[in-house]
Design a protein around this motif. Structure first.
Motif, PDB file in Angstrom:
ATOM      1  N   ASN A 142     -10.694 -33.198  -6.927  1.00 43.65           N
ATOM      2  CA  ASN A 142     -10.057 -32.727  -5.698  1.00 43.65           C
ATOM      3  C   ASN A 142      -9.588 -31.280  -5.800  1.00 43.65           C
ATOM      4  O   ASN A 142      -9.311 -30.655  -4.771  1.00 43.65           O
ATOM      5  CB  ASN A 142      -8.868 -33.611  -5.340  1.00 43.65           C
ATOM      6  CG  ASN A 142      -9.290 -34.987  -4.870  1.00 43.65           C
ATOM      7  OD1 ASN A 142     -10.439 -35.197  -4.493  1.00 43.65           O
ATOM      8  ND2 ASN A 142      -8.362 -35.927  -4.909  1.00 43.65           N
ATOM      9  N   PRO A 146     -12.405 -30.395  -0.443  1.00 44.33           N
ATOM     10  CA  PRO A 146     -13.477 -30.710   0.505  1.00 44.33           C
ATOM     11  C   PRO A 146     -13.588 -29.596   1.534  1.00 44.33           C
ATOM     12  O   PRO A 146     -12.617 -29.287   2.226  1.00 44.33           O
ATOM     13  CB  PRO A 146     -13.002 -32.032   1.138  1.00 44.33           C
ATOM     14  CG  PRO A 146     -11.506 -31.982   1.029  1.00 44.33           C
ATOM     15  CD  PRO A 146     -11.179 -31.179  -0.194  1.00 44.33           C
ATOM     16  N   HIS A 301     -11.106 -35.127   3.357  1.00 45.56           N
ATOM     17  CA  HIS A 301     -11.908 -35.871   2.383  1.00 45.56           C
ATOM     18  C   HIS A 301     -12.853 -36.855   3.058  1.00 45.56           C
ATOM     19  O   HIS A 301     -13.815 -37.319   2.415  1.00 45.56           O
ATOM     20  CB  HIS A 301     -10.995 -36.614   1.402  1.00 45.56           C
ATOM     21  CG  HIS A 301     -10.349 -35.713   0.390  1.00 45.56           C
ATOM     22  ND1 HIS A 301     -11.048 -35.147  -0.654  1.00 45.56           N
ATOM     23  CD2 HIS A 301      -9.071 -35.273   0.285  1.00 45.56           C
ATOM     24  CE1 HIS A 301     -10.228 -34.393  -1.367  1.00 45.56           C
ATOM     25  NE2 HIS A 301      -9.031 -34.446  -0.820  1.00 45.56           N
TER      26      HIS A 301
END
Length: 335
Positions: A142, A146, A301
């Protein structure tokens, strides 16, 4: 985003680390304990139960450790406190595995920074002061973030842009960067940074909690390809990172990626598509009313792609996932 399986190979990342030696560790090192921070978390407990059969295991975590193996030593202390240094002084550690990251999205920015960044800085100081030969830090894919302009597969050398839209991940990025700095400043310590894809299992993280919802919302017009990994495959990657000679940054992925819609189908739950603007405003209201633990920035995400190239881990660590996508999805209900 279609339902086709991946056919093309992702680009090969520039290798900046050397492969681990696969020779047996020095006997004196193998007899020294491994320290796990955050040992009372669900991943920490699984790692301790895996390691204690072969190594002495010590844990630091202010929470209680239910069903602790008898030979595992648990110090119920805060890693920011002086007593943590006493553990380093008393034990000649073979390695430190840092899992003690706070992920509570409702914690204040000051609390996040104090626990995650200040606590980790002190841990690095103790690793250097007491000559710990190995440090393994569990980061996350992460940290890349994204984004609509992401390549299909992100290599380890890509910039860490995850905090641009989601401030709560900035601490994790700072921890990752501190570990990278430590890697260069102290080459005598073998530092490994693992960046796994979305972890599924008994862990109470955003991906598992999302897939546990009785009705799972998606964004109308978006069906990104996603990567997930079973929690036990993450534990295996940590064990492999403890090998003598392993050092550097490794993306960790599980089985082949698949569209989000197909992942949700495998849960057997109902899916409902909502326009992004409505979803965002609704989640913001529910968040303020404390009716959800899913912060609005997490919507990216399920909107954009953030998949990693894990070739370096496969080639250098020998990491191959042993749990398929169905096993990973089933594991979210095993808690």
């Amino acid at each position: 985003m279609g339902d086709e399986e991946r056919e093309d190979e992702p680009p090969r990342p520039r290798l900046t680390t050397r492969p681990p030696r696969r020779a047996a560790p020095d006997e004196s090192t193998s007899e020294r304990p491994v320290l796990i921070t955050g040992i009372c978390g669900r991943l920490g407990r699984r790692l301790a139960r895996r390691l204690h059969r072969e190594r002495r295991v010590i844990g630091i975590d202010r929470r209680s450790f239910e069903d602790k193996p008898k030979d595992v030593v648990h110090y119920p202390i805060d890693i920011r406190r002086k007593k943590t240094q006493d553990v380093f002084r008393q034990e000649r550690l073979a390695a430190v595995v840092h899992l003690g990251i706070m992920h509570d999205p409702r914690a204040s920015a000051a609390e996040h920074h104090s626990w995650n960044v200040v606590g980790f800085q002190r841990l690095l100081e103790y690793c250097a002061q007491y000559d710990v030969p190995k440090l393994v830090v569990l980061s996350s894919a992460n940290v890349y973030g994204p984004r609509p302009d992401n390549p299909q597969f992100i290599g380890e050398d890509a910039p860490l842009l995850g905090g641009a839209a989601f401030s709560e991940i900035r601490d994790l990025i700072e921890v990752d960067m501190l570990a990278q700095s430590f890697f260069w400043k102290r080459p005598e310590t073998e530092t490994v940074i693992l960046r796994p894809a979305h972890i599924l299992g008994s862990v109470r993280n955003a991906p598992s909690n999302y897939l546990r919802l009785p009705v799972i919302p998606t964004l109308l017009g978006f069906d990104p390809m996603v990567q997930v990994i079973h929690q036990d495959d993450v534990v295996s990657a940590i064990v492999q990172a403890l090998m003598p000679g392993a050092r550097g940054i490794y993306n960790i992925a599980g089985p082949a990626p698949l569209p989000l819609s197909r992942l949700i189908e495998k849960t057997g739950r109902t899916r409902i598509a909502i326009p992004h603007a409505i979803a965002r405003s609704t989640i913001q209201r529910l968040w303020r009313m404390r009716f959800t633990s899913f912060p609005a920035p997490e919507l990216d995400h399920i909107r954009y792609v953030c998949m990693v190239d894990d070739r370096r881990a496969r080639e250098q660590l020998g990491h191959l996932p042993t749990h398929d996508i169905d096993e990973a999805v089933r594991a979210i209900d095993d808690f």
